[in-house]
Design a protein around this motif. Structure first.
Motif, mmCIF file in Angstrom:
data_model
loop_
_atom_site.group_PDB
_atom_site.id
_atom_site.type_symbol
_atom_site.label_atom_id
_atom_site.label_comp_id
_atom_site.label_asym_id
_atom_site.label_seq_id
_atom_site.Cartn_x
_atom_site.Cartn_y
_atom_site.Cartn_z
ATOM 1 N N PHE A 16 0.960 -1.219 0.003
ATOM 2 C CA PHE A 16 -0.025 0.078 0.035
ATOM 3 C C PHE A 16 0.799 1.151 -0.196
ATOM 4 O O PHE A 16 1.507 1.580 1.143
ATOM 5 N N ALA A 17 0.871 2.282 -1.111
ATOM 6 C CA ALA A 17 1.898 3.329 -1.094
ATOM 7 C C ALA A 17 0.992 4.324 -1.394
ATOM 8 O O ALA A 17 0.230 4.587 -2.190
ATOM 9 N N ALA A 18 1.127 5.560 -0.446
ATOM 10 C CA ALA A 18 0.430 6.505 -0.795
ATOM 11 C C ALA A 18 1.209 7.909 -1.404
ATOM 12 O O ALA A 18 2.265 7.797 -0.956
ATOM 13 N N TYR A 19 0.609 8.472 -2.184
ATOM 14 C CA TYR A 19 1.324 9.480 -3.154
ATOM 15 C C TYR A 19 0.708 10.982 -2.853
ATOM 16 O O TYR A 19 -0.424 11.027 -2.657
ATOM 17 N N ASP A 20 1.689 11.879 -3.099
ATOM 18 C CA ASP A 20 1.157 13.298 -2.649
ATOM 19 C C ASP A 20 0.847 13.707 -4.138
ATOM 20 O O ASP A 20 1.040 13.275 -5.106
ATOM 21 N N ASP A 21 0.651 15.205 -4.227
ATOM 22 C CA ASP A 21 0.275 15.971 -5.426
ATOM 23 C C ASP A 21 1.524 16.079 -6.387
ATOM 24 O O ASP A 21 1.331 16.011 -7.598
ATOM 25 N N LEU A 22 2.591 15.707 -5.983
ATOM 26 C CA LEU A 22 3.786 15.701 -6.815
ATOM 27 C C LEU A 22 4.293 14.443 -7.089
ATOM 28 O O LEU A 22 5.568 14.278 -7.544
ATOM 29 N N ASN B 227 -2.582 15.844 1.816
ATOM 30 C CA ASN B 227 -2.771 15.878 0.015
ATOM 31 C C ASN B 227 -2.681 14.383 -0.160
ATOM 32 O O ASN B 227 -1.260 14.334 -0.726
ATOM 33 N N ILE B 228 -3.567 13.604 -0.672
ATOM 34 C CA ILE B 228 -2.934 12.421 -1.356
ATOM 35 C C ILE B 228 -3.703 12.489 -2.783
ATOM 36 O O ILE B 228 -4.934 12.796 -3.020
ATOM 37 N N SER B 229 -2.713 12.082 -3.593
ATOM 38 C CA SER B 229 -3.251 11.949 -5.065
ATOM 39 C C SER B 229 -3.796 10.756 -5.246
ATOM 40 O O SER B 229 -4.391 10.465 -6.293
#
Length: 116
Positions: free
Chosen positions: A67-73, A105-107
């Protein structure tokens, strides 16, 4: 406290699932955002779902679900893993994992299996 539904941000890598002979179903993701959140706080994203054998009732090998969470960048801001063992697996199993993140902020949240 606000509960934020992030289920629409989940991204499955179906080619990875097919390669390892599993399917993910009923996946959801939620984040609790406290009213007193500040930039020094950590947040938790809870990801839940089911892993199914794509054919039959067994999985051929032990599997790790990432499970990997990414930001807006498009930077990874948190990860977690769940393990499933072929000796214990029959048909389907459930998972519930928490990913700790430092910004709200999660994309996207990628969910994919890999060999153990």
């Amino acid at each position: 406290m606000a509960k934020i539904d992030l289920t629409s941000k989940i991204e499955r890598l179906e080619a990875f699932e097919e390669r390892l002979g599993v399917d993910f179903k009923s996946i959801s993701a939620f984040m609790d955002l406290d009213d007193d959140y500040d930039e020094d706080s950590y947040l938790t994203v809870d990801v839940r779902g089911e892993i199914h054998s794509a054919s039959g009732t067994q999985i051929a090998q032990d599997i790790i679900v990432v499970f990997a969470a990414y930001d807006d960048l498009d930077r990874i801001i948190g990860t977690s893993e769940a393990r499933f063992y072929s000796d214990d697996f029959f048909g389907l199993d459930t998972f519930s994992e928490s990913v700790n993140i430092s910004i709200p902020n999660i994309s996207k949240i990628r969910v994919y299996p890999k060999k153990n």
